[in-house]
Design an enzyme around this catalytic site. Structure first.
Site, PDB file in Angstrom:
ATOM      1  N   THR A 150       0.868  -1.188   0.000  1.00 35.02           N
ATOM      2  CA  THR A 150       0.000   0.000   0.000  1.00 35.02           C
ATOM      3  C   THR A 150       0.901   1.234   0.000  1.00 35.02           C
ATOM      4  OG1 THR A 150      -0.250  -0.240   2.406  1.00 35.02           O
ATOM      5  CG2 THR A 150      -2.025  -1.094   1.015  1.00 35.02           C
ATOM      6  N   LYS A 177       3.978  -7.073   4.027  1.00 31.68           N
ATOM      7  CA  LYS A 177       3.766  -5.672   3.671  1.00 31.68           C
ATOM      8  C   LYS A 177       3.528  -4.903   4.957  1.00 31.68           C
ATOM      9  CE  LYS A 177       0.514  -3.471   3.269  1.00 31.68           C
ATOM     10  NZ  LYS A 177      -0.001  -2.378   4.195  1.00 31.68           N
ATOM     11  N   THR A 188       2.100  -8.373  12.514  1.00 33.83           N
ATOM     12  CA  THR A 188       2.531  -7.210  11.748  1.00 33.83           C
ATOM     13  C   THR A 188       1.361  -6.784  10.909  1.00 33.83           C
ATOM     14  OG1 THR A 188       4.138  -6.380  10.162  1.00 33.83           O
ATOM     15  CG2 THR A 188       3.474  -8.669   9.917  1.00 33.83           C
ATOM     16  N   GLU A 267       6.593   4.837   6.960  1.00 35.99           N
ATOM     17  CA  GLU A 267       6.210   5.820   5.949  1.00 35.99           C
ATOM     18  C   GLU A 267       7.074   7.077   6.022  1.00 35.99           C
ATOM     19  OE1 GLU A 267       1.571   4.477   5.599  1.00 35.99           O
ATOM     20  OE2 GLU A 267       2.188   5.814   7.208  1.00 35.99           O
ATOM     21  N   ASN A 391       0.116  10.283   5.107  1.00 36.65           N
ATOM     22  CA  ASN A 391      -1.125   9.968   5.801  1.00 36.65           C
ATOM     23  C   ASN A 391      -2.198  11.032   5.620  1.00 36.65           C
ATOM     24  OD1 ASN A 391      -0.908   7.345   7.454  1.00 36.65           O
ATOM     25  ND2 ASN A 391       1.101   8.301   7.628  1.00 36.65           N
ATOM     26  N   THR A 396      -6.536   9.933  -1.082  1.00 38.84           N
ATOM     27  CA  THR A 396      -6.655  10.668  -2.350  1.00 38.84           C
ATOM     28  C   THR A 396      -5.834  10.007  -3.440  1.00 38.84           C
ATOM     29  OG1 THR A 396      -4.813  12.120  -1.733  1.00 38.84           O
ATOM     30  CG2 THR A 396      -7.040  12.832  -1.178  1.00 38.84           C
TER      31      THR A 396
END
EC number: 2.3.1.35
Length: 396
Positions: A150, A177, A188, A267, A391, A396
């Protein structure tokens, strides 16, 4: 006693396993977004799941099948978590699984796993329309690992061959992932492990729990526990070989590699940090202190800024609820000792040495509490501007 060799193939490395990633139109620009893992031979599966009270529909569906059961296929989709979808979420899975079994009659108890946005119905028609692209036996583990991503910056897969002293061998492979919403209270984001080792059915869950304890349970990116956390182990016994010590070692190696990859891929993260806590009153106390460090926003932002602000580390330990004493505490960045049992060693020279450690992509911060013998290492990352951007723009 035994030898462990890295090999290629990921989840397809063990005998009899296949996998692939396909594009079902869930992601933009025709990217891979649905994956499968299949065993040609009969297989057993066991899994551990999130402790989030709002567990997603795939987890609730799986839990209805038992702790260990016959299963030779898992279907995984990205972009939609199928979480907070109530009874309809389960019904959507059942609808898809029936169509899978109709198309592939050899499937035994197929299950599903999902990741993505919470609070939206599964786009089951899109996924169903893509089932015709599934080719059982296709060994495209790398494509499968890409499809389940993702916000991940890179795909995550690993495989090992284990050779015993008598020449017999077995293989273990995995993919995972995860980059955000990572603070597993047991697993996880998503991890799928395959092995052709002849793992006894009554040992699968316990071995999984042991390996999870020091790997997936030891990482944090942002302190949030997902509704979909899953770690799943498939064993098809194709090699006919099993030695428990060797298997557990290989399982831990696989999980450690993937867990640290997840932490490294936080991230927007640029750094992987091992928070080593020793000298705690117990292992439980060490775990509590280490995990507090991985989730402290002040510590994480200091790491992002490459600022050896040891006061933030001391403050976090002091507020973590563990037994501690500033006159027993020692704090080091790598091998650079900055605080020693009440003595502040942090002059300009020490500060530059500590900052130099923090400029590395991977390093450790060691805290000796000086209380007892409890120890634990947790893994975390920095937190910077990119995390907020990713985030803020997630849907979007």
């Amino acid at each position: 006693m035994f030898d462990l060799f890295p090999i290629h193939g990921g989840v397809c490395a063990p005998e009899g396993f296949s996998a692939d990633g396909i594009a079902a139109g869930l992601k933009k620009e025709g990217k891979l977004d649905v994956a499968f893992v299949h065993s040609l031979f009969p297989a057993k599966v066991s899994a551990l799941f999130t402790t989030n009270r709002f567990a997603a529909a795939p987890i609730r569906y799986f839990q209805g099948l038992g702790e260990v059961f016959d299963c030779n296929f898992v279907l995984i989709n990205a972009k939609n978590a199928n979480a907070m979808t109530g009874a309809e979420g389960i019904e959507d899975i059942e609808w898809l699984m029936e169509r899978l079994k109709h198309r592939f009659p050899s499937l035994v108890n197929p299950v599903m796993s999902s990741t993505g946005v919470i609070g939206a119905r599964l786009p089951k028609e899109k996924i169903e329309a893509s089932l015709g692209e599934i080719v059982l036996g296709k060994k495209e583990g790398a494509r499968a690992a890409q499809a389940i991503m993702t916000t991940d910056a890179f795909s995550k897969e690993v495989a090992f061959k284990v050779e015993l002293p008598d020449g017999r061998s077995f293989c273990i492979g995995a993919m995972a992932k995860g980059a955000g919403m990572i603070d597993p209270a047991m697993a996880t984001m998503l991890c799928f492990i395959t092995t052709d080792a002849d793992v006894p059915e009554n040992r699968m869950k316990e071995l999984l729990q042991k390996a999870v304890h020091t790997t997936f349970n030891a990482i944090s990116v942002d302190g949030d526990t997902s509704t979909n956390d899953t770690v799943m182990l498939f064993s098809n016994k194709a090699s006919g070989v099993y030695e428990e010590e060797a298997f557990l070692m290989a399982l831990e190696r696989v999980m450690h590699k993937l867990a640290t990859d997840v932490a490294r891929d936080g991230e927007g993260a640029k750094k992987l940090v091992a928070f080593e806590v020793s000298g705690a009153a117990s292992e439980e106390e060490a775990i509590k202190a280490a995990k507090a460090l991985t989730t402290s926003l002040l510590v994480k932002t200091a790491i992002f800024g490459e600022d050896p602000n040891w006061g933030r580390i001391a403050s976090t330990i002091g507020s973590s609820g563990v037994e501690c004493d500033e006159n027993r505490l020692r704090i080091s960045f790598g091998e650079v000792l900055v605080y020693d049992r009440g003595a502040i060693l942090f002059d300009k020279t020490i500060e530059e040495k500590a900052a130099s450690v923090m400029r590395q992509e991977s390093f450790k911060i060691h805290c000796d509490l000086g209380i007892g013998r409890g120890k634990f290492t947790a893994y975390g990352c920095d937190l910077g501007y990119e995390y907020v951007k990713i985030n803020a723009d997630y849907r979007t």
